[in-house]
Scaffold this motif. Structure first.
Motif, short mmCIF file in Angstrom:
data_model
loop_
_atom_site.label_atom_id
_atom_site.label_comp_id
_atom_site.label_asym_id
_atom_site.label_seq_id
_atom_site.Cartn_x
_atom_site.Cartn_y
_atom_site.Cartn_z
N CYS A 93 0.84 -1.20 0.00
CA CYS A 93 0.00 0.00 0.00
C CYS A 93 0.87 1.25 0.00
CB CYS A 93 -0.91 0.01 1.23
SG CYS A 93 -1.95 1.47 1.31
N LYS A 96 -0.86 4.92 3.60
CA LYS A 96 -1.68 4.42 4.70
C LYS A 96 -2.85 5.35 5.00
CE LYS A 96 -0.90 2.21 9.17
NZ LYS A 96 0.08 1.95 10.24
N TRP A 157 -3.90 -2.66 11.60
CA TRP A 157 -2.75 -2.07 10.90
C TRP A 157 -2.83 -0.55 10.88
CZ3 TRP A 157 -3.10 0.11 5.78
CH2 TRP A 157 -1.87 0.37 5.15
N LEU A 158 -4.02 -0.02 10.71
CA LEU A 158 -4.19 1.43 10.65
C LEU A 158 -3.77 2.12 11.96
CD1 LEU A 158 -7.57 1.74 8.72
CD2 LEU A 158 -5.29 2.39 7.89
#
Length: 222
Positions: A93, A96, A157-158
């Motif tokens: 990614c 983020k 994850w964020l």
């Protein structure tokens, strides 16, 4: 051509998403910065920045598929292949904050179906890349389970600030382990007296078939 223009718009939008989210303001800025004709931009993205957010997610799926095709997975256990695929999807990614803003967007009631479709699409892409050949009810159960694992891992994850997202990968491993334990429990249930008693009613699930089209829905009933 339209896909190339859409990717061009997505790239231009990323500079603005952190400040304005996937919003009309971001879409207008992306059109101006990319040099794409506004009429053309609106034609290929009728929902404006929402369609750019969708394209951003789908571009991530495409990058993951390419990475999996080039990876040596032969010596991995299957559970490790799944974990590797989810991890690779997040590691690739490019922004983020764009994912965070997308999660907020697709949490809105009127965009929630689109968000659900995107998560399902990622799970489907992973299973297909790993060579899944199921065409019955298992086709649906595998993607449903992995969709839950992927969605939970993204949310973790964020908010993860650990070095190299070590806490996220540990979280992912635990979720995969939960799935494996569930599969073992399901197998034990099927062999139990109650499972055998319900075997005939559950046979109806065996009539479900995976969809013939790439859309993933609605499937078939044989």
């Amino acid at each position: 051509m339209s896909q190339d223009l859409k990717s061009k718009l997505v790239d231009a939008a990323l500079a603005h998403v952190a400040f304005d989210g996937w919003s009309p303001a971001t879409f207008e800025a992306a059109v101006a910065d990319s040099g794409v004709d506004p009429v053309v931009a609106r034609a290929i993205c009728p929902r404006g920045a929402v369609d750019l957010a969708v394209a951003f997610h789908e571009n991530g799926d495409a990058a993951m598929i390419a990475a999996l095709e080039g990876a040596d997975l032969d010596e991995m256990r299957f559970r490790d292949k799944v974990a590797f695929a989810v991890r690779k999807r997040l590691e690739l990614c490019p922004d983020k904050e764009a994912v965070r803003r997308g999660s907020t967007l697709f949490a809105l009631p009127h965009y929630a179906p689109t968000g659900t479709r995107l998560i399902w699409g990622t799970a489907d892409a992973i299973w297909n890349a790993l060579g899944d050949t199921s065409r019955d009810f298992n086709w649906y159960s595998k993607r449903t389970t992995l969709s839950g694992v992927y969605a939970a891992t993204v949310l973790f994850w964020l908010g993860d600030e650990s070095e190299d997202h070590a806490d996220t990968w540990a979280f992912l491993d635990r979720r995969i382990e939960n799935v494996m334990q569930f599969e073992k429990a399901k197998g034990a249930f099927q062999k139990s007296p109650l499972g055998k008693a319900l075997e005939r009613p559950l046979l109806s699930l065996g009539r479900m078939r995976a969809p013939k089209t790439a859309s993933g829905f609605p499937g078939r009933w044989r």
